[in-house]
Design a protein around this motif. Structure first.
Motif, short mmCIF file in Angstrom:
data_model
loop_
_atom_site.label_atom_id
_atom_site.label_comp_id
_atom_site.label_asym_id
_atom_site.label_seq_id
_atom_site.Cartn_x
_atom_site.Cartn_y
_atom_site.Cartn_z
N CYS A 15 0.83 -1.21 0.00
CA CYS A 15 0.00 0.00 0.00
C CYS A 15 0.87 1.26 0.00
O CYS A 15 0.60 2.20 -0.75
CB CYS A 15 -0.92 0.02 1.21
SG CYS A 15 -2.32 -1.10 1.11
N CYS A 53 -4.76 3.94 -0.74
CA CYS A 53 -3.62 3.11 -0.32
C CYS A 53 -3.05 3.60 1.00
O CYS A 53 -2.75 2.82 1.90
CB CYS A 53 -2.52 3.12 -1.39
SG CYS A 53 -2.95 2.20 -2.87
N CYS A 71 -9.38 -2.36 2.98
CA CYS A 71 -8.55 -3.09 2.02
C CYS A 71 -9.36 -3.51 0.78
O CYS A 71 -8.84 -3.49 -0.33
CB CYS A 71 -7.90 -4.30 2.67
SG CYS A 71 -6.61 -3.88 3.86
N CYS A 74 -9.71 -0.50 -1.32
CA CYS A 74 -8.39 -0.21 -1.88
C CYS A 74 -8.12 -1.13 -3.07
O CYS A 74 -7.61 -0.69 -4.10
CB CYS A 74 -7.32 -0.37 -0.80
SG CYS A 74 -5.68 0.16 -1.33
N CYS A 78 -7.35 0.28 -6.75
CA CYS A 78 -6.05 -0.04 -7.35
C CYS A 78 -6.21 -0.75 -8.69
O CYS A 78 -5.49 -0.47 -9.64
CB CYS A 78 -5.22 -0.88 -6.39
SG CYS A 78 -4.50 0.03 -5.03
N CYS A 101 -0.81 -4.17 -5.42
CA CYS A 101 -1.56 -3.72 -4.26
C CYS A 101 -2.99 -4.23 -4.32
O CYS A 101 -3.55 -4.67 -3.30
CB CYS A 101 -1.52 -2.20 -4.15
SG CYS A 101 -2.09 -1.59 -2.55
N CYS A 105 -4.33 -6.53 -1.28
CA CYS A 105 -5.45 -5.94 -0.53
C CYS A 105 -6.70 -6.80 -0.68
O CYS A 105 -7.48 -6.95 0.27
CB CYS A 105 -5.73 -4.51 -0.98
SG CYS A 105 -4.70 -3.30 -0.14
#
Length: 110
Positions: A15, A53, A71, A74, A78, A101, A105
């Motif tokens: 992250c 992140c 997460c 995220c 991402c 990521c 995540c």
């Protein structure tokens, strides 16, 4: 270190690396290159991805119990950012950081 703690450390590192890569790429490469690199959709996505992140790393670092929710968000941002970066000149490192990521995540969210 147990497997869960090790995976969380890897996620935090990923992250932070993605946050750094997105911010640096946006502020230097994208702004200086212009054109498709600074379209509102792409540039906003990069800024949102980088901030998510940073937030995901923070929630894990401070021990928020339901960090998996952050997460999960995220991971989605991402993946979207990676898709936006892929195929654009000079964006390979950013796309790669975002993909990595998104993957880790996603595992933390599961």
């Amino acid at each position: 270190m147990n497997a869960v703690a090790n995976e969380m450390e890897q996620c935090i590192d990923s992250c932070i690396a993605c946050y750094r890569q997105c911010v640096q790429t946006a502020m230097h490469h994208c702004l200086e290159t212009g054109g498709e690199h600074v379209t509102p959709h792409h540039f906003r996505l990069m800024m949102g991805c980088s901030e998510m992140c940073r937030t995901a790393a923070h929630t894990m670092l401070v021990g928020v119990e339901n960090h998996g929710v952050v997460c999960g968000a995220c991971s989605v941002l991402c993946a979207d950012c990676a898709a936006s970066c892929e195929g654009m000149d000079g964006m390979d490192d950013c796309a790669r950081a975002c993909r990595e990521c998104a993957e880790i995540c996603g595992r933390m969210a599961a």
